[in-house]
Scaffold this motif. Structure first.
Motif, short mmCIF file in Angstrom:
data_model
loop_
_atom_site.label_atom_id
_atom_site.label_comp_id
_atom_site.label_asym_id
_atom_site.label_seq_id
_atom_site.Cartn_x
_atom_site.Cartn_y
_atom_site.Cartn_z
N THR A 272 5.50 -0.35 3.92
CA THR A 272 5.05 0.87 4.53
C THR A 272 5.87 2.16 4.52
OG1 THR A 272 5.90 0.37 6.87
CG2 THR A 272 4.16 -0.88 6.27
N GLY A 277 6.84 -4.40 4.57
CA GLY A 277 5.09 -4.49 4.65
C GLY A 277 4.58 -5.30 5.64
N ASN A 279 1.85 -5.24 7.54
CA ASN A 279 0.52 -4.53 7.34
C ASN A 279 -0.46 -5.05 7.45
OD1 ASN A 279 0.60 -5.87 4.55
ND2 ASN A 279 1.48 -4.07 3.64
N SER A 305 10.33 -2.66 12.83
CA SER A 305 8.92 -2.32 12.19
C SER A 305 8.11 -1.82 13.37
CB SER A 305 8.18 -3.66 11.70
OG SER A 305 8.36 -4.71 12.91
N ASP A 310 3.19 1.17 11.30
CA ASP A 310 3.45 0.72 9.96
C ASP A 310 2.16 0.60 9.18
OD1 ASP A 310 6.08 0.51 10.46
OD2 ASP A 310 5.74 -1.64 10.78
N ASP A 311 1.18 0.35 9.64
CA ASP A 311 -0.35 0.52 9.13
C ASP A 311 -1.33 0.60 10.46
OD1 ASP A 311 -2.78 -0.17 7.99
OD2 ASP A 311 -2.00 -1.45 6.86
#
Length: 1087
Positions: A272, A277, A279, A305, A310-311
């Motif tokens: 990300t 990731g 995500n 995170s 992050d997403d």
């Protein structure tokens, strides 16, 4: 009437009937010769329906439709091979919403824009559900729907075909039944109706699990079971009703996830903008697992995170999947811990300190509420705040902190009301009373009545508090934050599974019986290595009555049956029960060379033998499994066993090396090579894990686990413990041959710090007919020459296993000689004597250097026998009585004992055998006059005015608060004593106060050792004046539930240092006189 064990029942029923773990079975696979399936409804197999269909309503909840798509996939995994295209068209099960040409269901959301201090959205995006086929009423075999959503379910209820009174208005409940003519053109179908969307989803996954798809099919690679026929065994007149769950919110906390999980995520998912990731591709795997495990709540990954950032799809995805999203104890108002540092402090917007920066922090809270508002139905809000980086608030006094926290929560609740436009009391909230926060409650912190008090354990699986008094009446109720993984004092434990299920059951049942039933959340670290304890924890939370304290074995059998089939369930249960005890004795990260004794009680050798036997059993079973089951078995069973064995081989080997080096043995160097090879095997085991299934789980076990050097934090690389190398080019100045004995680090001939200078005599622990049948001494090389040796004993009925041998660098290893007594040949009168063992060598002056004197090993021998009137009880040997807690002779009930109070034995619990606890768990604290006592009969030979009786007690906390501290009581008196002497127990408080944010004194040692009782500041020892030999009665009171007695050690001056304590003493009526095989704590092992 003979009662068959659960595993046997499962084996008989497996071809016909399968249940979700612990739930009512309704699926079978064969209707021949089985009453449950003769009139069952066949949904797979035969020619009547060749393309079965699952029907949902077009107005159904998106998360339910998505789960129904999973059920289609699960049937197609189990039954047929499909080749579905993007529209869901295939040759197996299909899904329809009743409309021709229907498009996929869509979940619409507005992602948060990339401005993390002022909330706004950035367009509209969608999640697509599974593809639909055109409806086929005649092929419809399952109908899925939710009350208040599904028009199909509404019509069935309105038409009197479906009675939902048992689930209506209830939390996460469902009905499964067969309904005739549920829709036009369908003769009959299985109807799954949920009280709410998650209730329906749980009903869907209940079918998935029963047809052979484990919740761990992806995360642990459990194979899907294939079947040609599938039946639903409900008759038209019966139905399955399930729910509501025992605990309202049940979930996991992904934490401490570096390097393991994060390394794996980094390798498998696109990074990300802010880190690895975590995500929209990763989190659905977690959401699905939770729902299949009948859980509903998640604290997302925290280290490096930020789920919502992050997403931007992560948060709406949770809502779409019907996962209740929360945030950890240190992340209030639905904002990740790292958000403030990244977008506020680093941008010059001030510190995370409410007394200095309240305006900015209030705005931070507002943003969290605004971002979560669209998903508020599936949000559980964390209130309060801690200091920066999951630490305590600093720089203020306690009174100021209490006032500040009350102001913080008042502001947070105002934000909820303003942003969500509801009353704060109607919003699910919790305040985690973690570490120092619990102490603020004791200092007068007032928490609004509707906020759930989330009590935390001590990070080591021991409840610090349960609700008491008025706390039980709170509208918000209470919950528990529990740990299967931890980073912090006394040391991290985060590599692999070291959880004893028996302890989890006892502690969580204790919490529930005291009213902590709103939230159960458990820290699971990297998630992957903890599959078994996660399943167990969540199953208890879902159905606490089904999985009680005494049901752990049944649960393990049911789990093993689900994952590997009934043929191996009993063996796997036995293996994992042993593993749970061995691993929980001491976290693997805390095992070090000093822990287990290699000179006393054969402890180190017994530990290694237990691990070797366990590894052999697991490997043998692995070799018999079908290839498809081997990856799952390796991941959940074999790998942790091999890893645990290596840990102990390395550290006990290193300890032996240091002892042998101090004795100047050549073999100290051999141990270095052995330990190095074992250490290398650890790396090879990790490589084997990384290469499994073409590298599917590579990096998941990157966690270091060797090399802790007294500091709590993880080492950056695995490092061997220290060892010593003996110079082998020159012989010892004391000669080429040395002798060492059980119970001492010393060696002869020669000088060392363990015995007097120039002393040539070592004394073995005594032999008597009630003690271990053998003692040992070692003859070894400490030079450059090969030497023959011989030994003679001056008493003929004292026997040696070897009277001669050879040691040296070329043709002989160390020789362990066992010393025993031929008791029938010994004088049949009570006496104490000493046998002298003298030695000679074939090397002349090079064998034993003359100026130190000829070596002698002395063996004290006590010839004695208890009176014939002593027919049951434990007998002193070596000035010691050691008793496993569950092996009491009787329960003593005083005249004023409270009705209904007794003791419960916890089998396979604790460090060596089991434990005993006061029962039931709702019993309030007692006194010796109101509580029953465990009564042990003992026979003592040694008068000793300072006899010490030490209890090994589980590392429980004062869970009823320090105002009601945990206590035990002990009394010891001669049989036939006067009533006054008989009724004078010593009552001891063994868990000190938690002062402020600190744990009780001695806590660190207690959780490291897994007992109160070994530390110098542990208060589990009482002193007694034993004035004469004879039979005694020992009474032990646990004066509250969870005062769990694992072991009792009576020391009359003979107890030697060890980790697990002396072997259990001779028990009259159980053990054979003169041949007691209990040479270590591990009865049955010859060491």
């Amino acid at each position: 009437m003979m009662i068959m064990p659960l595993w046997f029942v499962l084996l008989l029923a497996w071809p016909y009937l399968v249940s979700a773990l612990g739930q009512k079975p309704i699926i079978s696979f064969n209707n021949k010769n089985h009453n449950d399936t003769k009139n069952a409804f066949r949904i797979v197999g035969g020619s009547k329906i060749t393309r079965p269909q699952i029907r949902v309503s077009s107005d159904e909840n998106w998360g339910v439709i998505r789960a129904a798509g999973d059920l289609v996939d699960d049937f197609n995994r189990v039954v047929v091979s499909t080749d579905n295209d993007d529209d869901g068209v295939g040759f197996g099960f299909t899904l329809s919403n009743g409309e021709k040409g229907a498009e996929r269901a869509r979940y619409e959301y507005k992602p948060a824009a990339a401005n993390y201090t002022h909330y706004s959205t950035n367009g509209t995006e969608y999640f697509d559900g599974p593809g639909f086929n055109d409806p086929s009423a005649k092929d419809t075999v399952i109908i899925v729907g939710t009350l208040g959503y599904s028009s199909i379910i509404g019509e069935l209820v309105a038409g009197g075909k479906l009675n939902v009174s048992e689930i209506e208005g209830k939390w996460e409940s469902f009905i499964t039944q067969i309904v005739e003519s549920p829709i036009q053109g369908c003769e009959k179908a299985v109807v799954i109706a949920g009280s709410d969307p998650r209730g329906t989803i749980f009903g869907i996954y209940d079918i998935s699990e029963q047809i052979g798809v484990s919740p761990w099919y992806w995360w642990a690679d459990v194979p899907v079971k294939k079947h040609e026929e599938i039946y639903v065994t409900l008759s038209l007149s019966e139905r399955k009703v399930q729910g509501p769950p025992s605990v309202r919110y049940r979930g996991i906390f992904i934490n401490d996830e570096q390097p393991g999980l994060s390394g794996w995520v980094q390798a498998n998912y696109e990074d990300t903008a802010f880190g690895v990731g975590y995500n929209r591709e990763f989190y659905p795997r977690v959401y699905e697992l939770l729902l299949r495990l009948r859980a509903n709540y998640l604290w997302p990954a925290i280290w490096g995170s930020m789920l919502e950032v992050d997403d931007p799809a992560n948060q709406p995805l949770a809502d779409a999947w019907e996962i209740v999203l929360g945030s950890s104890h240190t992340e209030p108002m639905m904002r990740a811990q790292n958000e403030f540092g990244t977008f506020y402090t680093d941008k010059g917007l001030g510190p995370w300190a409410y007394n200095l920066n309240n305006k900015t922090i209030d705005e931070y809270f507002v943003y969290g509420a605004q971002r979560a508002k669209p998903y508020a139905n599936n949000s559980l809000w964390t209130m309060g705040m801690r200091g920066s980086g999951d630490t305590a608030i600093e720089g203020l006094g306690v009174d100021a902190i209490v006032a500040l926290l009350e102001a913080v929560v008042k502001s947070q609740r105002n934000v909820l009301e303003d942003v969500l436009d509801v009353k704060a009391a109607d919003v699910p909230q919790m305040w985690c009373l973690y570490k120092e926060v619990m102490s603020y409650l004791q200092e007068g912190l007032e928490i609004p009545e509707d906020i759930t008090l989330l009590w935390a354990d001590d990070n080591w699986g021991n409840l610090r508090r349960v609700p008491i008094d008025e706390e039980k009446m709170r509208r918000g109720s209470a919950g528990v934050y529990y740990h299967f993984d931890y980073v912090g004092d006394t040391r991290n434990y985060k590599w692999i599974n070291t959880i004893q299920l028996e302890k989890t059951a006892e502690q969580m049942q204790l919490a529930y019986t005291h009213g902590a039933d709103r939230i159960w959340i458990v820290n699971v670290g990297d998630l992957k290595p903890l599959e078994i304890p996660i399943s167990h924890f969540l199953d208890i939370a879902y159905d606490v009555e089904r999985w009680g304290v005494t049901d752990v074995r049944d649960w393990t059998i049911a789990w093993a049956t689900r994952e590997f089939g009934p043929e191996y369930a009993e063996e796997i249960t036995d293996i994992m029960t042993r593993y749970g005890m061995y691993a929980a004795r001491r976290k693997f990260e805390l095992v070090e060379p000093y822990v287990y004794s290699v000179v006393n009680y054969n402890e180190g050798d017994a530990i290694l033998q237990q691990w070797q036997t366990l590894a052999d059993d697991a490997q043998e079973l692995y070799d018999r499994l079908d290839e498809g089951y081997k990856p799952a078995f390796f991941e959940m069973v074999l790998h942790p066993i091999l890893g645990g064995q290596i840990i102990h081989q390395v550290h006990i080997g290193a300890e032996k090396n240091m002892v042998y080096a101090n004795q100047h043995r050549n073999s100290a160097n051999d141990l270095i090579g052995s330990v190095l090879a074992t250490f290398q095997a650890d790396g090879e085991l990790t490589a084997r894990w990384d290469n499994l299934l073409d590298g599917k789980w590579r990096h998941m076990l990157d966690q270091t686990h060797f090399g802790y050097d007294g500091y709590w934090q993880q080492p950056m690389r695995n490092v061997l413990p220290a060892m010593a190398y003996v110079q082998n080019a020159v012989s010892s100045i004391a000669g080429n041959v040395g002798i060492a004995v059980e119970g001492l680090n010393a060696s002869i001939p020669g000088d060392d710090k363990y015995h007097s200078n120039s002393g040539n005599t070592l004394v073995l622990p005594p032999l008597d007919p009630y003690g271990p049948k053998t003692r040992w001494f070692d003859v070894f090389s400490r030079g450059t020459k090969d030497c023959g040796w011989s030994a003679t004993v001056d008493i003929p009925w004292v026997r040696l296993s070897h009277y001669e041998g050879t040691v040296g660098p070329d043709n002989g290893t160390d020789t362990r000689v066992l010393v025993s007594v031929d008791w029938p040949a010994a004088p049949q009168v009570t006496n104490t004597t000493t046998a002298n063992i003298e030695f000679d060598t074939t090397c002349g002056k090079d064998g034993f250097t003359r100026w130190f004197g000829a070596p002698v090993v002395q063996v004290p021998v006590n010839i004695r026998k208890v009176p014939s009137a002593f027919t049951s009880g434990f007998v002193e040997s070596d000035k010691t009585v050691s008793i496993e807690g569950p092996n009491y002779q009787r329960i003593h009930n005083p005249p004023d004992v409270k009705d209904g109070i007794s003791y419960l034995t916890l089998e396979n619990y604790g460090r060596t055998n089991g434990g005993v606890t006061l029962w039931p768990q709702t019993t309030p604290p007692q006194s010796p006059s109101t509580a029953p006592a465990l009564e042990y009969d003992v026979y003592l030979f040694t008068p000793e005015p300072r006899t010490a009786i030490t209890l090994h007690l589980s590392p429980t906390q004062n869970y009823l608060s320090d105002k009601s501290p945990l206590e035990f009581a002990v009394s010891l008196f001669p049989v036939g004593a006067e009533e006054e002497e008989e009724t004078s127990p010593q009552t001891v408080r063994f868990v000190p106060d938690s002062i402020g944010p600190n744990m009780p004194q001695g806590w660190a040692r207690a959780v490291g050792d897994s007992i109160w009782g070994l530390g110098p500041d542990h208060h589990t020892t009482t002193r007694w004046n034993v004035t004469q030999p004879g039979p005694y009665t020992l009474r032990v009171w646990g004066l509250a539930p969870s005062v769990i007695v694992q072991k009792i050690v009576v020391d009359l001056g003979g107890v030697r240092p060890s980790y697990l304590g002396p072997p259990e003493s001779f028990l009259v009526g159980r053990d054979e006189f003169g041949v007691n095989a209990r040479t270590s704590f591990a009865h049955g092992l010859e060491v």
